[in-house]
Design a protein around this motif. Structure first.
Motif, PDB file in Angstrom:
ATOM      1  N   SER A  92      -7.243  -7.269   3.590  1.00  0.00           N
ATOM      2  CA  SER A  92      -6.597  -6.009   3.953  1.00  0.00           C
ATOM      3  C   SER A  92      -5.096  -6.191   4.074  1.00  0.00           C
ATOM      4  O   SER A  92      -4.599  -7.284   4.373  1.00  0.00           O
ATOM      5  CB  SER A  92      -7.157  -5.471   5.267  1.00  0.00           C
TER       6      SER A  92
ATOM      7  N   THR B 298      -1.343   3.829  -3.370  1.00  0.00           N
ATOM      8  CA  THR B 298      -2.622   3.706  -4.059  1.00  0.00           C
ATOM      9  C   THR B 298      -3.649   4.631  -3.415  1.00  0.00           C
ATOM     10  O   THR B 298      -3.485   5.051  -2.269  1.00  0.00           O
ATOM     11  CB  THR B 298      -3.177   2.261  -3.999  1.00  0.00           C
TER      12      THR B 298
ATOM     13  N   GLN C 291      -3.195   1.386   6.095  1.00  0.00           N
ATOM     14  CA  GLN C 291      -4.051   0.238   5.824  1.00  0.00           C
ATOM     15  C   GLN C 291      -4.681   0.412   4.448  1.00  0.00           C
ATOM     16  O   GLN C 291      -5.003   1.522   4.031  1.00  0.00           O
ATOM     17  CB  GLN C 291      -5.134   0.103   6.871  1.00  0.00           C
ATOM     18  N   SER C 292      -4.838  -0.710   3.764  1.00  0.00           N
ATOM     19  CA  SER C 292      -5.430  -0.700   2.429  1.00  0.00           C
ATOM     20  C   SER C 292      -6.289  -1.945   2.266  1.00  0.00           C
ATOM     21  O   SER C 292      -5.916  -3.026   2.719  1.00  0.00           O
ATOM     22  CB  SER C 292      -4.319  -0.694   1.377  1.00  0.00           C
TER      23      SER C 292
ATOM     24  N   PRO D 137       0.811  -1.216   0.000  1.00  0.00           N
ATOM     25  CA  PRO D 137       0.000   0.000   0.000  1.00  0.00           C
ATOM     26  C   PRO D 137       0.849   1.273   0.000  1.00  0.00           C
ATOM     27  O   PRO D 137       0.319   2.369  -0.072  1.00  0.00           O
ATOM     28  CB  PRO D 137      -0.801  -0.118   1.297  1.00  0.00           C
TER      29      PRO D 137
ATOM     30  N   GLN E 106      -7.779  -4.748  -0.181  1.00  0.00           N
ATOM     31  CA  GLN E 106      -7.480  -5.385  -1.461  1.00  0.00           C
ATOM     32  C   GLN E 106      -8.441  -6.544  -1.618  1.00  0.00           C
ATOM     33  O   GLN E 106      -8.352  -7.521  -0.875  1.00  0.00           O
ATOM     34  CB  GLN E 106      -6.029  -5.878  -1.532  1.00  0.00           C
TER      35      GLN E 106
ATOM     36  N   LEU F  85       2.139   6.945   0.254  1.00  0.00           N
ATOM     37  CA  LEU F  85       1.006   6.090  -0.115  1.00  0.00           C
ATOM     38  C   LEU F  85       1.100   5.751  -1.593  1.00  0.00           C
ATOM     39  O   LEU F  85       1.350   6.622  -2.420  1.00  0.00           O
ATOM     40  CB  LEU F  85      -0.314   6.786   0.193  1.00  0.00           C
TER      41      LEU F  85
ATOM     42  N   LYS G 117      -6.420   3.625  -2.511  1.00  0.00           N
ATOM     43  CA  LYS G 117      -7.092   2.797  -1.510  1.00  0.00           C
ATOM     44  C   LYS G 117      -6.388   2.838  -0.164  1.00  0.00           C
ATOM     45  O   LYS G 117      -6.952   2.449   0.853  1.00  0.00           O
ATOM     46  CB  LYS G 117      -7.163   1.346  -1.978  1.00  0.00           C
ATOM     47  N   ALA G 118      -5.132   3.274  -0.138  1.00  0.00           N
ATOM     48  CA  ALA G 118      -4.347   3.288   1.093  1.00  0.00           C
ATOM     49  C   ALA G 118      -4.730   4.476   1.962  1.00  0.00           C
ATOM     50  O   ALA G 118      -4.860   5.591   1.482  1.00  0.00           O
ATOM     51  CB  ALA G 118      -2.863   3.329   0.758  1.00  0.00           C
TER      52      ALA G 118
END
Length: 171
Positions: A143, A119, A136-137, A70, A139, A117, A121-122
């Motif tokens: 996670s 992505t 934290q991300s 991430p 996927q 970071l 999503k992170a």
């Protein structure tokens, strides 16, 4: 269960026996493409992967495929004594010291890996300035968590807040 490159499964179905996998001070370059694929599939199917940076980040994180990271790690640094290491809104920290709480920092400098970071999503759960310390991300159904510091190394190995850190990451 401690895994090595020789015991790490190469099938996601076998990894389903684990709720969480922690990569800490691990030679990830020794994993085969099949093992990395199984790890990726396991996370996508709901597994929780915790990746530890710190001074040994290069050995542990740099061989991993981008989809398993991430963050983009760029080097190492230190954070000063007193830097917060437990995220706000984390698990209940009551009942440890004389004042009834766990200290959320240590009185020593801490070696960290520096990252940004990778992505959208992170999410950075804790930072020191612009340096993310806990990320934290999501996927797939799983996670991935990244720690910039290694809680198994001094001065964090004896830190009374380490159990709250792990509780927050695992729960």
């Amino acid at each position: 269960e401690q895994l090595s490159a020789s015991t790490m499964p190469s099938m996601a179905a076998v990894l389903n026996n684990f709720d969480v996998i922690v990569l800490d001070n691990f030679t990830s370059s020794s994993l085969s493409p099949a093992q990395l694929s199984a790890l990726d599939t396991w996370v996508n199917q709901g597994g929780s992967l915790i990746e530890v940076g710190g001074p040994e980040w290069h050995r542990t994180l740099s061989p991993l495929p981008k989809e398993l990271l991430p963050v983009t790690v760029s080097g190492t640094s230190t954070i000063p004594a007193g830097t917060l290491l437990l995220p706000v809104g984390g698990p209940d920290r009551s009942g440890v010291d004389a004042q009834g709480s766990v200290p959320d920092n240590v009185n020593s400098t801490v070696s960290i890996s520096t990252a940004t970071l990778a992505t959208t999503k992170a999410i950075s759960l804790l930072s020191a300035g612009t340096t993310p310390l806990i990320v934290q991300s999501q996927q797939g159904e799983g996670s991935i968590s990244y720690l910039a510091f290694d809680p198994t190394l001094s001065p964090l190995a004896g830190w009374s807040g380490a159990s709250m850190l792990w509780k927050g990451l695992l729960l």
